[in-house]
Design a protein around this motif. Sequence first.
Motif, PDB file in Angstrom:
ATOM      1  N   THR A 299     -13.479  -9.084  -7.073  1.00 20.06           N
ATOM      2  CA  THR A 299     -12.149  -8.531  -7.309  1.00 20.06           C
ATOM      3  C   THR A 299     -11.881  -7.430  -6.290  1.00 20.06           C
ATOM      4  O   THR A 299     -12.661  -6.482  -6.169  1.00 20.06           O
ATOM      5  N   ILE A 300     -10.789  -7.579  -5.543  1.00 18.12           N
ATOM      6  CA  ILE A 300     -10.427  -6.598  -4.527  1.00 18.12           C
ATOM      7  C   ILE A 300      -9.108  -5.941  -4.884  1.00 18.12           C
ATOM      8  O   ILE A 300      -8.326  -6.473  -5.683  1.00 18.12           O
ATOM      9  N   GLY A 301      -8.847  -4.802  -4.301  1.00 20.47           N
ATOM     10  CA  GLY A 301      -7.583  -4.128  -4.489  1.00 20.47           C
ATOM     11  C   GLY A 301      -6.613  -4.488  -3.373  1.00 20.47           C
ATOM     12  O   GLY A 301      -6.934  -4.326  -2.191  1.00 20.47           O
ATOM     13  N   VAL A 302      -5.450  -4.992  -3.726  1.00 24.53           N
ATOM     14  CA  VAL A 302      -4.428  -5.387  -2.744  1.00 24.53           C
ATOM     15  C   VAL A 302      -3.239  -4.437  -2.878  1.00 24.53           C
ATOM     16  O   VAL A 302      -2.696  -4.250  -3.973  1.00 24.53           O
ATOM     17  N   THR A 303      -2.868  -3.828  -1.779  1.00 18.76           N
ATOM     18  CA  THR A 303      -1.734  -2.894  -1.790  1.00 18.76           C
ATOM     19  C   THR A 303      -0.451  -3.605  -1.392  1.00 18.76           C
ATOM     20  O   THR A 303      -0.467  -4.560  -0.609  1.00 18.76           O
ATOM     21  N   SER A 304       0.646  -3.163  -1.927  1.00 15.94           N
ATOM     22  CA  SER A 304       1.951  -3.723  -1.590  1.00 15.94           C
ATOM     23  C   SER A 304       3.017  -2.647  -1.785  1.00 15.94           C
ATOM     24  O   SER A 304       2.811  -1.656  -2.485  1.00 15.94           O
ATOM     25  N   GLN A 305       4.167  -2.864  -1.152  1.00 15.74           N
ATOM     26  CA  GLN A 305       5.301  -1.944  -1.257  1.00 15.74           C
ATOM     27  C   GLN A 305       6.313  -2.496  -2.244  1.00 15.74           C
ATOM     28  O   GLN A 305       6.775  -3.629  -2.108  1.00 15.74           O
ATOM     29  N   VAL A 306       6.631  -1.705  -3.244  1.00 18.39           N
ATOM     30  CA  VAL A 306       7.647  -2.080  -4.224  1.00 18.39           C
ATOM     31  C   VAL A 306       8.632  -0.927  -4.342  1.00 18.39           C
ATOM     32  O   VAL A 306       8.305   0.148  -4.836  1.00 18.39           O
ATOM     33  N   GLY A 307       9.847  -1.155  -3.826  1.00 10.94           N
ATOM     34  CA  GLY A 307      10.869  -0.118  -3.880  1.00 10.94           C
ATOM     35  C   GLY A 307      10.469   1.143  -3.147  1.00 10.94           C
ATOM     36  O   GLY A 307      10.779   2.249  -3.597  1.00 10.94           O
ATOM     37  N   GLY A 308       9.764   0.965  -2.038  1.00  8.06           N
ATOM     38  CA  GLY A 308       9.326   2.115  -1.250  1.00  8.06           C
ATOM     39  C   GLY A 308       8.094   2.813  -1.796  1.00  8.06           C
ATOM     40  O   GLY A 308       7.658   3.826  -1.232  1.00  8.06           O
ATOM     41  N   VAL A 309       7.541   2.281  -2.881  1.00  9.84           N
ATOM     42  CA  VAL A 309       6.348   2.879  -3.485  1.00  9.84           C
ATOM     43  C   VAL A 309       5.158   1.950  -3.247  1.00  9.84           C
ATOM     44  O   VAL A 309       5.239   0.740  -3.493  1.00  9.84           O
ATOM     45  N   THR A 310       4.067   2.515  -2.744  1.00  8.83           N
ATOM     46  CA  THR A 310       2.859   1.735  -2.505  1.00  8.83           C
ATOM     47  C   THR A 310       2.062   1.608  -3.800  1.00  8.83           C
ATOM     48  O   THR A 310       1.745   2.605  -4.445  1.00  8.83           O
ATOM     49  N   THR A 311       1.792   0.382  -4.175  1.00 11.56           N
ATOM     50  CA  THR A 311       0.998   0.127  -5.381  1.00 11.56           C
ATOM     51  C   THR A 311      -0.231  -0.703  -5.012  1.00 11.56           C
ATOM     52  O   THR A 311      -0.269  -1.363  -3.980  1.00 11.56           O
TER      53      THR A 311
END
Length: 331
Positions: A279-291
């Motif tokens: 299990t890895i952590g994947v980052t993404s941008q949602v509404g200008g917020v990095t999750t």
Amino acid sequence: MSTEHPIVAAQAPVDKPPPSTTKSTERPITPPRKQFFHQSSSGKKGPFYAGHKHERVQHYGYQQETHQKTDFENADNLFEFLGTPTFGDLAEVDFSATVSRLDFLRKANSMSKSIKEEYFKDPSSRLVVFKDTESKVPRGHVTDTECRPDITAAFENDFGGDDTTFWPCIRMAGGWASEGSTSEDQETKAISYLHYLLLARPDLYVAQGMLASRDSMMFLVGIGGFGIRRLKIGWNDKKLSKLLYAFIYRTYDPGHFADPSYKLGPILDEDNPPTWTITIGVTSQVGGVTTERPVPCPNLLPLYASSPFETRTHVFATKGEGVDVDGKKLT
């Protein structure tokens, strides 16, 4: 995935066909040490360190500098390191009883049964059993080593009909100290089991081993990226029984000895090793917020592993179509 275990794109070794996806996990240490090169099964094979034996296995490159050995101060220090329950509520377990070398396997299996009944009562929990496997080669090691632990602990249903199992399923690997070999050779043999166990178990920060001699038991822990810690204790020592109980407890529940982002799948047949899910952590941008969100990567098989006591490296290939993340293949 924690920062200690980044997964990055990697190329397969040149002697392997390129897989659909490869993943490499590296575990850096500080300070950096001299590079330790892994020898695959096609490399030179030398005689085993126990000279009285005739098995020939992969030479694992023992070096005092790399395989650093330090002693636990005492039994209490090792018990604290294991971090298990204190077992104070087990009135029916006689921790003052001595353990003998001749009766070791029976005693270890009796303790294991007690641990399962007391602490792992869920019907899905499995029984860890200890077997004498001196003449048997475990299956499915990433290096194809022929190394043969004398004592193997694994879940009961992970052993096949010939009392062998796959290397990634081994919970503890130990050795019998044999007559005719020096204490240094005996210990080096036992350390080789930890070396190969860490190569086969990318999930482990700490691998467990032991060396049973005529007069004493030596508990061994192989710490990834560091070296070996050990404690030698006599068979008649009143603290041995409780230490052994705690050591076996950790074979059921590795706890802080393991990275929970790695999960080993079940054995489906005796010809194919089980696969890993990381299990890895994947980052993404949602509404200008990095999750960041966890993404399981299933059906991974090891291609390569090296340097268990320096900068650990594990390379995996996907078995199947790979993993889609946000509509794209993870590479």
